[in-house]
Design a protein around this motif. Sequence first.
Motif, mmCIF file in Angstrom:
data_model
loop_
_atom_site.group_PDB
_atom_site.id
_atom_site.type_symbol
_atom_site.label_atom_id
_atom_site.label_comp_id
_atom_site.label_asym_id
_atom_site.label_seq_id
_atom_site.Cartn_x
_atom_site.Cartn_y
_atom_site.Cartn_z
ATOM 1 N N PHE A 12 8.538 -5.347 15.027
ATOM 2 C CA PHE A 12 8.605 -3.658 15.797
ATOM 3 C C PHE A 12 8.281 -3.170 14.038
ATOM 4 O O PHE A 12 8.413 -2.135 13.965
ATOM 5 N N SER A 13 8.731 -3.935 13.103
ATOM 6 C CA SER A 13 8.737 -3.287 11.818
ATOM 7 C C SER A 13 7.588 -3.432 11.387
ATOM 8 O O SER A 13 7.416 -2.040 10.726
ATOM 9 N N SER A 14 6.831 -3.869 11.086
ATOM 10 C CA SER A 14 5.343 -4.077 11.016
ATOM 11 C C SER A 14 4.108 -3.009 12.209
ATOM 12 O O SER A 14 4.166 -2.569 11.639
ATOM 13 N N LEU A 15 4.731 -2.463 13.127
ATOM 14 C CA LEU A 15 3.967 -2.085 14.063
ATOM 15 C C LEU A 15 4.685 -0.641 13.777
ATOM 16 O O LEU A 15 3.931 0.507 13.693
ATOM 17 N N TRP A 36 1.069 -1.307 -0.074
ATOM 18 C CA TRP A 36 -0.012 -0.005 0.210
ATOM 19 C C TRP A 36 1.012 1.029 0.055
ATOM 20 O O TRP A 36 0.604 2.745 -0.709
ATOM 21 N N SER A 37 2.094 0.994 0.452
ATOM 22 C CA SER A 37 2.645 2.305 0.797
ATOM 23 C C SER A 37 3.288 2.270 -0.930
ATOM 24 O O SER A 37 3.988 3.643 -0.682
ATOM 25 N N GLN A 50 2.534 4.677 10.461
ATOM 26 C CA GLN A 50 2.364 5.299 9.944
ATOM 27 C C GLN A 50 1.717 5.480 9.191
ATOM 28 O O GLN A 50 1.040 6.992 8.083
ATOM 29 N N VAL A 51 1.183 4.295 8.230
ATOM 30 C CA VAL A 51 -0.011 4.022 6.820
ATOM 31 C C VAL A 51 -1.194 4.674 7.996
ATOM 32 O O VAL A 51 -1.359 5.438 7.403
ATOM 33 N N GLU A 52 -1.891 3.995 9.524
ATOM 34 C CA GLU A 52 -3.102 4.702 9.876
ATOM 35 C C GLU A 52 -2.877 6.379 9.994
ATOM 36 O O GLU A 52 -3.700 6.604 9.741
ATOM 37 N N HIS A 53 -1.529 7.196 9.991
ATOM 38 C CA HIS A 53 -1.494 8.123 10.093
ATOM 39 C C HIS A 53 -1.860 8.676 9.079
ATOM 40 O O HIS A 53 -2.284 10.022 8.928
#
Length: 409
Positions: free
Chosen positions: A170-173, A122-123, A178-181
Motif C-alpha cells: 500500500f505504501s508503494s501504491l 525521484w520524489s 502521487q508520482v504519476e499524477h
Amino acid sequence: MSGTVVAQVITVFVSPILTRLFSPSAFGVFGVYMSVVAIVTAVVTMRYDQALMLPKKNKDAAHLFWASLLSVSGVSVVSLILCVLFFKQIPFLLEVPELRVWVLFLPFSIFFAGFYLTLNSWSTRQKKFKRASISQVIRSSAAAGIQVSSGIAKVGPVGLIGGAIVGDFFSSLALAVQVEHSDKQILREGLHRDSIIRMGREYSDFPIYSSAQNFLNAISQNVPVLLLAKFFGPVVVGYYALGVRVLQLPISLILTSLRQVLFQKASEVHNNEGDTYSLFKKTTLGLLALVVIPALLIIIYGPFLFGFVLGRNWVIAGEYARWLVLWLAVGFVNPPAILFAQIYRKQKFLFFQDLVLLIFRVAVLVIGGLYFNPLRTIIMYSIIGVIFNSFVILYMWGFIRSKQHKNRL
C-alpha cells in the motif's frame, strides 16, 4: 519529518502490543524473512535510485529512473525463479522450516521495496517530501492493523510477515499514484532505450561499486540474524531482532528524513561548488549530539526498560540492546559520511571497507557461535561495528576538509 514521526508513533504504539501477542520465536522467524528481503533489496535497483539524484538535468535523471525500475523488475523475476526452483530447500538452508509457507512471497517483498526506493528517490529529487510522508504513514498503519489482528487470532509469525507485505504494497501504491499524477510527462519523455543505456553506462560505478558495497553492507547488517538462527535458534534471533528493531525506531525517525533531504542538498551544494565541508561537519556533529544521552540511558537501564515496556519476556532483549546501542549510535552518526562518499564518487572505498567489515563480522559471529554464548557473540559483533563506522566518519572528514581547502586555493 512529520510523516516519519506519525509513522513511527504508530509503530511505537503497537510494539508493546505485538510483544505480548507474539513469542520471541515468532519474531525470530519474522527477523529471518526480513533479513533475506533486506539483503536482496540492497541490489534490487543496482543503486540507480541513488544515481538519479546527481544529474543536473531532470531529463537525465528520468533516464536513470527507468534504469532503476528495469533493474528492480529483473532482480525480482530472477528471485521468483530461484524461489520456485528451491522452494523446499531455502527454509532448511536458513534453519527456519517455518518459512516454507512464505518463500514464494519473497520476490514480491523485494519488488515492492525496490519500486518504493525508486519512487522515493525521484520524489526527493523533486523536493516532494510530502509524498514520502504520506506513504510512510500508510505503510505503518496497514502493517500495524494486520499484525495486531493476526496476533489476536494467534496465527504465529504469519501475521508479522503478512502485515509487512501488506504495508509495503500500500505504501508503494500510494507513492506511485502521487508520482504519476505530478511527473508523468517528464518520466514518459525519459522512457527512451538508447538514453537509458547511455546514462546507465555513465553512472556505471553505482551498479559496479555502490551496489556491491550496499549488498555487502546489507549482508553485514543482517548476517547476525542468519548465523544466530543457525547457532542458537529462533528464540535468540527474536531477542536480537526486537532489540535492534526497538533501537532503530527513534534512529530511523531522524535518519529516514535526513538522508532524503541531505542527499538532495549536498548534491546541490556540490554541483554548485559550495561549502560541502561545513554542511558535512554540521550534520555529523549534530547527529552526535543527538545520540549521546539516549545511548547512555539504554546502556544503563536497557534491561529494565525493555522488561517494563515490552513485558518480562523481553528482559534479555534489553541486555542485548545495551551492547547493540554502541554500534547503532556510531551508525547513527555516519550517514553524512556515506552520502558524501557517494557524491564524491568514493564508491570503491565504501565497497572495500564493507568487504573487510563483512569478513570481520562473519568471523566473530562464527567464533562466537562455536565457542561463546549469545551475549558475548553480540558484544563482539557490536564492537566491530563501532570500529568500522568510526573509521568511515574520520576518513571522510579528512577527505572533505582537504578537498574544500584545495577548492579555496
